[in-house]
Design an enzyme around this catalytic site. Structure first.
Site, mmCIF file in Angstrom:
data_model
loop_
_atom_site.group_PDB
_atom_site.id
_atom_site.type_symbol
_atom_site.label_atom_id
_atom_site.label_comp_id
_atom_site.label_asym_id
_atom_site.label_seq_id
_atom_site.Cartn_x
_atom_site.Cartn_y
_atom_site.Cartn_z
ATOM 1 N N GLU A 73 -89.217 52.168 28.774
ATOM 2 C CA GLU A 73 -87.836 51.742 28.576
ATOM 3 C C GLU A 73 -87.577 50.337 29.124
ATOM 4 O O GLU A 73 -86.430 49.921 29.269
ATOM 5 C CB GLU A 73 -86.879 52.749 29.207
ATOM 6 C CG GLU A 73 -86.939 54.106 28.508
ATOM 7 C CD GLU A 73 -85.964 55.119 29.058
ATOM 8 O OE1 GLU A 73 -85.307 55.803 28.252
ATOM 9 O OE2 GLU A 73 -85.869 55.242 30.295
ATOM 10 N N TYR A 119 -61.777 52.560 42.264
ATOM 11 C CA TYR A 119 -63.143 52.093 42.475
ATOM 12 C C TYR A 119 -63.964 52.122 41.197
ATOM 13 O O TYR A 119 -64.862 51.304 41.007
ATOM 14 C CB TYR A 119 -63.815 52.893 43.592
ATOM 15 C CG TYR A 119 -63.278 52.491 44.937
ATOM 16 C CD1 TYR A 119 -63.762 51.361 45.587
ATOM 17 C CD2 TYR A 119 -62.244 53.207 45.528
ATOM 18 C CE1 TYR A 119 -63.246 50.957 46.807
ATOM 19 C CE2 TYR A 119 -61.717 52.811 46.756
ATOM 20 C CZ TYR A 119 -62.223 51.688 47.387
ATOM 21 O OH TYR A 119 -61.704 51.284 48.581
#
Length: 212
Positions: A73, A119
């Site tokens: 990947e 957040y």
């Protein structure tokens, strides 16, 4: 920072992710950009048991230079680095809750998760869904490249997140925030929720712009 220290940081943070169940088996991969290329976790390796000396090193064109063979990947990381010149590191996990969200039918492909917490907005912002491609399919790299100029984090359908950060710790922290928000989203899915308003999101982005 020396390359030796960078390799040790990859090992330490990868083990932390593994030990906390954010990745498992030989899934997931991490890369860290160097001046002349990048370091990458090797193919078939467990993030819980990396050897710093065997971490793959690739040149700026993505060619294997030294160490064990890189993950298959690696092209995902190359696609993201190509479009995000300020990215210093990339984390790709098969984290359970993020993958679960990527399998849902009724999510918005332009922005998978709602702004449930401040957040999440500060560390991820907008999270597009990349359509499903078989692992190793180069069309997946092209799809990621198309999104990477505008998004430092993407979610691969039926696969998992790819997250870039200015540093390895930034990329890890953002990935952790994404996974926790996915867990929260699944916990309240189907319930009436109160996400942050567009005005609150805009205020957070002014106060805390995402830097990648």
């Amino acid at each position: 920072m020396s390359e030796t220290r960078q390799r040790d940081d990859i090992v330490s943070l990868a083990k932390s992710l593994f030990d906390r169940g954010l990745t498992f088996g030989s899934s997931g991969n991490i890369s860290l950009r160097l001046e002349d290329g990048w370091l990458m976790t090797p193919t078939g390796s467990s993030l819980g048991d990396l050897d710093p000396a065997r971490i793959s090193k690739l040149d700026s064109e993505g060619r294997h230079v030294s160490g064990d063979a890189p993950t298959k990947e690696a092209f995902l990381h190359g696609a993201m680095y190509d479009r995000r010149p300020n990215a210093g590191a990339i984390v790709h996990l098969h984290a359970t809750h993020s993958v679960a969200v990527s399998c849902l039918h009724d999510i918005d492909p332009a922005n998978v998760l709602p702004p449930l917490t401040a957040y999440y907005v500060m560390r991820i912002g907008t999270l597009p869904l990349i359509p499903y491609f078989a692992p190793g399919d180069l069309d997946l790299a092209r799809a990621v490249r198309e999104m990477a100029s505008d998004h430092h984090a993407v979610l691969l359908a039926n696969h998992g997140p790819v997250v870039a950060g200015t540093s390895l710790r930034d990329a890890v922290h953002a990935t952790e925030e994404l996974e926790e928000t996915a867990k929260l989203f699944l916990a309240v899915h189907g319930m009436k929720t109160r996400p942050l308003t567009p005005e609150q999101v805009a205020d957070l982005r002014r106060r805390h712009p995402v830097r990648t």
